[in-house]
Design a protein around this motif. Structure first.
Motif, PDB file in Angstrom:
ATOM      1  N   ILE A  13       0.824  -1.201   0.000  1.00 35.79           N
ATOM      2  CA  ILE A  13       0.000   0.000   0.000  1.00 35.79           C
ATOM      3  C   ILE A  13       0.861   1.255   0.000  1.00 35.79           C
ATOM      4  CG2 ILE A  13      -1.698   1.333   1.313  1.00 35.79           C
ATOM      5  CD1 ILE A  13      -2.737  -1.380   2.334  1.00 35.79           C
ATOM      6  N   ASP A  14       1.843   1.281   0.860  1.00 35.20           N
ATOM      7  CA  ASP A  14       2.702   2.459   0.981  1.00 35.20           C
ATOM      8  C   ASP A  14       3.879   2.100   1.870  1.00 35.20           C
ATOM      9  OD1 ASP A  14       3.615   5.069   0.712  1.00 35.20           O
ATOM     10  OD2 ASP A  14       1.681   5.958   1.226  1.00 35.20           O
ATOM     11  N   GLU A  40       0.460   8.349  10.637  1.00 37.27           N
ATOM     12  CA  GLU A  40       0.294   8.333   9.182  1.00 37.27           C
ATOM     13  C   GLU A  40       0.079   6.905   8.679  1.00 37.27           C
ATOM     14  OE1 GLU A  40       3.765  10.309   7.679  1.00 37.27           O
ATOM     15  OE2 GLU A  40       2.933  12.290   8.088  1.00 37.27           O
ATOM     16  N   ALA A  43      -3.678   5.679   9.855  1.00 40.52           N
ATOM     17  CA  ALA A  43      -4.827   6.369   9.260  1.00 40.52           C
ATOM     18  C   ALA A  43      -5.482   5.584   8.125  1.00 40.52           C
ATOM     19  CB  ALA A  43      -4.426   7.764   8.799  1.00 40.52           C
ATOM     20  N   PRO A  44      -4.741   5.042   7.152  1.00 40.04           N
ATOM     21  CA  PRO A  44      -5.389   4.320   6.053  1.00 40.04           C
ATOM     22  C   PRO A  44      -6.042   3.001   6.484  1.00 40.04           C
ATOM     23  CG  PRO A  44      -3.125   4.889   5.461  1.00 40.04           C
ATOM     24  CD  PRO A  44      -3.313   5.195   6.904  1.00 40.04           C
ATOM     25  N   SER A  46      -8.302   2.405   8.488  1.00 40.87           N
ATOM     26  CA  SER A  46      -9.745   2.496   8.703  1.00 40.87           C
ATOM     27  C   SER A  46     -10.517   2.363   7.383  1.00 40.87           C
ATOM     28  CB  SER A  46     -10.102   3.815   9.382  1.00 40.87           C
ATOM     29  OG  SER A  46      -9.757   4.897   8.534  1.00 40.87           O
ATOM     30  N   SER A  47      -9.829   2.542   6.242  1.00 46.59           N
ATOM     31  CA  SER A  47     -10.536   2.490   4.973  1.00 46.59           C
ATOM     32  C   SER A  47     -10.068   1.368   4.051  1.00 46.59           C
ATOM     33  CB  SER A  47     -10.389   3.831   4.238  1.00 46.59           C
ATOM     34  OG  SER A  47      -9.019   4.071   3.958  1.00 46.59           O
ATOM     35  N   VAL A  48      -9.078   0.584   4.476  1.00 42.40           N
ATOM     36  CA  VAL A  48      -8.520  -0.476   3.649  1.00 42.40           C
ATOM     37  C   VAL A  48      -8.514  -1.773   4.437  1.00 42.40           C
ATOM     38  CG1 VAL A  48      -6.464  -1.260   2.425  1.00 42.40           C
ATOM     39  CG2 VAL A  48      -7.034   1.158   2.418  1.00 42.40           C
TER      40      VAL A  48
END
Length: 52
Positions: A13-14, A40, A43-44, A46-48
Motif C-alpha cells: 500500500i505504501d 500516518e 490512518a489508512p 480504517s478504509s482499507v
C-alpha cells in the motif's frame, strides 16, 4: 521492501517512516500516541482491508 512484496505477491500500500528515535510519547488522558509516522501509517487502516 518493494521487491520482497512483489516476490510474495503482496500489494504494498505504501511505505511509512517513523523517526521517533527516543520512545513512544503517550498521552494517557487522551489515549493518543504522539508519533507522526505511526499515525500516518494507522490512518489508512480504517478504509482499507488488511490481510497481513
Amino acid at each position: 521492501m518493494k521487491a520482497y512484496c512483489k516476490e510474495q505477491g503482496w500489494n504494498l500500500i505504501d511505505i511509512f517512516r517513523d523517526e521517533d528515535i527516543s520512545s513512544t510519547k503517550l498521552n494517557v488522558e487522551a489515549l493518543e500516541i504522539d508519533r507522526v509516522g505511526l499515525q500516518e501509517m494507522l490512518a489508512p487502516l480504517s478504509s482499507v482491508q488488511i490481510d497481513y
